[in-house]
Design a protein around this motif. Structure first.
Motif, PDB file in Angstrom:
ATOM      1  N   ARG A 105      55.097   4.839  39.292  1.00 15.19           N
ATOM      2  CA  ARG A 105      56.148   4.372  38.657  1.00 15.19           C
ATOM      3  C   ARG A 105      57.369   5.535  38.772  1.00 15.19           C
ATOM      4  NH1 ARG A 105      54.757   0.047  35.708  1.00 15.19           N
ATOM      5  NH2 ARG A 105      52.933  -0.400  35.259  1.00 15.19           N
ATOM      6  N   ASP A 106      57.110   6.386  39.099  1.00 16.03           N
ATOM      7  CA  ASP A 106      58.382   7.368  39.314  1.00 16.03           C
ATOM      8  C   ASP A 106      57.884   8.521  40.278  1.00 16.03           C
ATOM      9  OD1 ASP A 106      60.471   9.126  39.216  1.00 16.03           O
ATOM     10  OD2 ASP A 106      60.153   9.931  37.225  1.00 16.03           O
ATOM     11  N   PRO A 107      57.924   8.316  41.558  1.00 13.77           N
ATOM     12  CA  PRO A 107      57.433   9.362  42.550  1.00 13.77           C
ATOM     13  C   PRO A 107      58.578  10.498  42.650  1.00 13.77           C
ATOM     14  CG  PRO A 107      58.532   7.374  43.618  1.00 13.77           C
ATOM     15  CD  PRO A 107      58.482   7.106  42.130  1.00 13.77           C
ATOM     16  N   GLY A 108      59.785  10.346  42.170  1.00 12.63           N
ATOM     17  CA  GLY A 108      60.925  11.390  42.353  1.00 12.63           C
ATOM     18  C   GLY A 108      60.421  12.928  41.734  1.00 12.63           C
ATOM     19  N   ARG A 109      61.408  13.774  41.646  1.00 14.11           N
ATOM     20  CA  ARG A 109      61.219  15.196  40.988  1.00 14.11           C
ATOM     21  C   ARG A 109      60.732  15.366  39.657  1.00 14.11           C
ATOM     22  NH1 ARG A 109      66.733  17.906  43.136  1.00 14.11           N
ATOM     23  NH2 ARG A 109      66.926  15.571  43.176  1.00 14.11           N
ATOM     24  N   GLY A 110      60.969  14.247  38.969  1.00 14.39           N
ATOM     25  CA  GLY A 110      60.545  14.413  37.693  1.00 14.39           C
ATOM     26  C   GLY A 110      59.162  13.955  37.137  1.00 14.39           C
ATOM     27  N   THR A 111      58.309  13.810  38.231  1.00 15.14           N
ATOM     28  CA  THR A 111      56.913  13.499  38.099  1.00 15.14           C
ATOM     29  C   THR A 111      56.182  14.600  38.722  1.00 15.14           C
ATOM     30  OG1 THR A 111      57.455  11.192  38.083  1.00 15.14           O
ATOM     31  CG2 THR A 111      54.969  11.752  38.435  1.00 15.14           C
ATOM     32  N   SER A 112      55.839  15.808  38.043  1.00 10.77           N
ATOM     33  CA  SER A 112      55.084  16.860  38.330  1.00 10.77           C
ATOM     34  C   SER A 112      53.751  16.755  37.655  1.00 10.77           C
ATOM     35  CB  SER A 112      56.112  18.124  37.962  1.00 10.77           C
ATOM     36  OG  SER A 112      55.926  18.310  36.429  1.00 10.77           O
ATOM     37  N   LEU A 113      53.098  17.859  38.159  1.00  9.08           N
ATOM     38  CA  LEU A 113      51.519  18.009  37.436  1.00  9.08           C
ATOM     39  C   LEU A 113      51.943  18.167  36.135  1.00  9.08           C
ATOM     40  CD1 LEU A 113      48.682  18.561  37.820  1.00  9.08           C
ATOM     41  CD2 LEU A 113      49.016  20.983  38.179  1.00  9.08           C
ATOM     42  N   ASP A 114      52.774  19.144  35.470  1.00  8.55           N
ATOM     43  CA  ASP A 114      52.948  19.634  34.199  1.00  8.55           C
ATOM     44  C   ASP A 114      53.465  18.131  33.404  1.00  8.55           C
ATOM     45  OD1 ASP A 114      52.231  22.283  34.594  1.00  8.55           O
ATOM     46  OD2 ASP A 114      54.212  22.895  34.956  1.00  8.55           O
ATOM     47  N   ALA A 115      54.423  17.643  33.976  1.00  5.70           N
ATOM     48  CA  ALA A 115      54.886  16.336  33.199  1.00  5.70           C
ATOM     49  C   ALA A 115      53.758  15.351  33.298  1.00  5.70           C
ATOM     50  CB  ALA A 115      55.901  15.739  34.073  1.00  5.70           C
ATOM     51  N   VAL A 116      52.838  15.090  34.105  1.00  5.82           N
ATOM     52  CA  VAL A 116      51.969  14.180  34.020  1.00  5.82           C
ATOM     53  C   VAL A 116      50.899  14.525  32.999  1.00  5.82           C
ATOM     54  CG1 VAL A 116      49.828  12.957  35.173  1.00  5.82           C
ATOM     55  CG2 VAL A 116      52.357  13.227  36.315  1.00  5.82           C
ATOM     56  N   ALA A 117      50.618  15.965  32.972  1.00  4.08           N
ATOM     57  CA  ALA A 117      49.632  16.381  32.114  1.00  4.08           C
ATOM     58  C   ALA A 117      49.749  16.189  30.614  1.00  4.08           C
ATOM     59  CB  ALA A 117      49.288  17.830  32.406  1.00  4.08           C
ATOM     60  N   MET A 161      68.433   1.610  53.622  1.00 12.54           N
ATOM     61  CA  MET A 161      68.974   2.731  52.599  1.00 12.54           C
ATOM     62  C   MET A 161      69.275   4.028  53.384  1.00 12.54           C
ATOM     63  SD  MET A 161      66.930   3.940  49.322  1.00 12.54           S
ATOM     64  CE  MET A 161      66.767   2.391  48.786  1.00 12.54           C
ATOM     65  N   ALA A 162      70.268   5.008  53.198  1.00  6.62           N
ATOM     66  CA  ALA A 162      70.617   6.122  53.814  1.00  6.62           C
ATOM     67  C   ALA A 162      69.283   6.888  53.736  1.00  6.62           C
ATOM     68  CB  ALA A 162      71.861   6.747  53.439  1.00  6.62           C
ATOM     69  N   LEU A 163      69.120   7.905  54.721  1.00  5.28           N
ATOM     70  CA  LEU A 163      67.936   8.788  54.611  1.00  5.28           C
ATOM     71  C   LEU A 163      68.210   9.456  53.470  1.00  5.28           C
ATOM     72  CD1 LEU A 163      67.310   9.649  58.495  1.00  5.28           C
ATOM     73  CD2 LEU A 163      66.235   7.872  56.752  1.00  5.28           C
ATOM     74  N   ASP A 164      69.344  10.174  52.999  1.00  9.46           N
ATOM     75  CA  ASP A 164      69.558  11.079  51.999  1.00  9.46           C
ATOM     76  C   ASP A 164      68.992  10.374  50.578  1.00  9.46           C
ATOM     77  OD1 ASP A 164      71.830   9.366  52.147  1.00  9.46           O
ATOM     78  OD2 ASP A 164      73.262  11.079  51.197  1.00  9.46           O
ATOM     79  N   ILE A 165      69.319   9.232  50.483  1.00  9.36           N
ATOM     80  CA  ILE A 165      69.214   8.197  49.270  1.00  9.36           C
ATOM     81  C   ILE A 165      67.537   8.209  49.036  1.00  9.36           C
ATOM     82  CG2 ILE A 165      69.513   6.152  47.976  1.00  9.36           C
ATOM     83  CD1 ILE A 165      71.903   8.087  48.166  1.00  9.36           C
ATOM     84  N   ILE A 166      66.954   7.913  50.247  1.00 14.86           N
ATOM     85  CA  ILE A 166      65.498   7.944  50.297  1.00 14.86           C
ATOM     86  C   ILE A 166      64.923   9.271  49.958  1.00 14.86           C
ATOM     87  CG2 ILE A 166      63.459   7.215  51.790  1.00 14.86           C
ATOM     88  CD1 ILE A 166      64.943   5.505  53.489  1.00 14.86           C
ATOM     89  N   ALA A 167      65.451  10.512  50.528  1.00 14.45           N
ATOM     90  CA  ALA A 167      64.978  11.501  50.133  1.00 14.45           C
ATOM     91  C   ALA A 167      64.987  11.827  48.564  1.00 14.45           C
ATOM     92  CB  ALA A 167      65.636  12.587  50.699  1.00 14.45           C
ATOM     93  N   GLU A 168      66.059  11.613  47.912  1.00 10.58           N
ATOM     94  CA  GLU A 168      66.034  11.600  46.647  1.00 10.58           C
ATOM     95  C   GLU A 168      65.218  10.610  45.639  1.00 10.58           C
ATOM     96  OE1 GLU A 168      67.458  12.755  42.658  1.00 10.58           O
ATOM     97  OE2 GLU A 168      68.038  13.532  44.770  1.00 10.58           O
TER      98      GLU A 168
END
Length: 341
Positions: free
Chosen positions: A249-261, A303-310
């Motif tokens: 549901r959110d593969p971005g930087r906000g989904t970390s191990l700590d956040a999921v835990a 979609m631009a590569l920098d946007i995909i990266a983000e």
């Protein structure tokens, strides 16, 4: 809500999310109705042998294709509800644990919701209560379109199977129609009444202080004995499914191990340990999902590569390119060029 055709669904529908054991149980149910695996999987892109892989997961696109095919082949309004009743969730030790440690219908209801959210992340549920009743609202978070009533009935059958053992009555309200008489539904679900063409899709149960333990002693014993045999593999699979759901549901930087835990209400160390027990790691799960998202973006969009990266959790395009090459052996630009040829 507008239904999106299967052929044009966005990336989240293509990320593995549902443990194959549920599809295998559904296939066995269909076989009991005279419908073989090959007929059931027709049009889904799945092969019958894939259902025998205990480590496999199905994408939402595959799930919806299978459900759509089943709906056409069955022609039986009661069938999905009956399948939900047969999922045998008490065998996972859920009911036994609730009786042993909670003995509260309200707490059991929240446990049911949590379990269904993890095991069957196809619909979501919200719990609310009044002074008299508990309400379980079913929410369509995937835009299920014409298969939504079929899926909702599976959930309702599962809820009935669990809750009827500790609840003397319940009311099912469905925001879709039925061609069957209410008595047909009531014969399928004891102590329940059904109402169709309602304003919402929900299950309403009377709220009581204590569960009638004496009426469920047998169920508790069965749940406890069965859980001794199945608790370990089921628990491990559930953790993996939970992590996959959150990351999908959110593969971005906000989904970390700590956040999921934190979402699972356990420590990061415990989550890491449980994933290791399943032969998985948070990093591998997240990278698998990020790779799937990124590949779909590269192949199916401009979609631009920098946007995909983000979107897939990288601070810059260069870091994304290095990671993607390590996952696939190709650069993002190469994958996009191949898709355009």
């Amino acid at each position: 809500m507008t239904h999106i055709p299967l052929t044009s669904r966005h990336t989240p529908y293509k990320v593995p999310i549902l443990a194959v054991r549920y599809a295998r149980r559904f296939a066995r149910f269909m076989e009991s109705r005279g419908i073989g695996r090959r007929a059931l999987l027709s049009g889904s892109g799945l092969e019958p042998s894939q259902l025998d892989n205990p480590d496999a997961f199905l994408t939402m696109e595959e799930v919806m294709a299978v459900v759509q095919q089943a709906q056409q082949l069955l022609g039986d309004e009661l069938a999905p509800f009956q399948f939900g009743q047969q999922l045998d969730f008490p065998a996972h030790g859920l009911l036994g644990f609730a009786l042993m440690s909670q003995q509260s219908q309200s707490k059991l209801t929240h446990m049911i919701v949590q379990y269904l959210r993890v095991g069957l992340p196809v619909m979501d549920m919200e719990v609310s209560s009044t002074s008299r009743n508990i309400h379980l609202h079913l929410r369509d978070t995937w835009d299920l379109g014409p298969v939504r009533p079929f899926v909702a009935k599976i959930y309702m059958g599962s809820i009935h199977s669990l809750a009827s053992q500790v609840c003397r009555s319940m009311r099912f309200e469905c925001d879709f129609s039925s061609g069957l008489a209410p008595t047909r539904w009531q014969a399928q679900a004891r102590c329940a009444e059904f109402h169709f063409d309602s304003g919402s899709c929900q299950v309403i149960m009377p709220l009581t202080e204590r569960m009638p333990v004496d009426s469920v002693d047998t169920s508790y014993v069965l749940a406890r004995e069965r859980s001794r045999q199945s608790e370990q593999p089921e628990r491990v699979t559930e953790v993996v499914a939970q992590v996959r759901e959150f990351v999908s549901r959110d593969p971005g930087r906000g989904t970390s191990l700590d956040a999921v835990a934190r979402k699972l209400d356990i420590s990061a160390r415990s989550l890491r340990s449980r994933l290791a027990e399943a032969g998985e790691s948070f990093r591998d799960i997240r990278n698998d999902i990020r790779e799937a998202y990124a590949t779909r973006y590269l192949r199916d969009t401009s979609m631009a590569l920098d946007i995909i990266a983000e979107k897939v959790g990288f601070s810059d395009q260069a870091a994304f390119t290095r990671a993607y090459r390590s996952w696939t052996g190709h650069t993002p630009g190469e994958v996009r060029r191949l898709a355009q040829n």
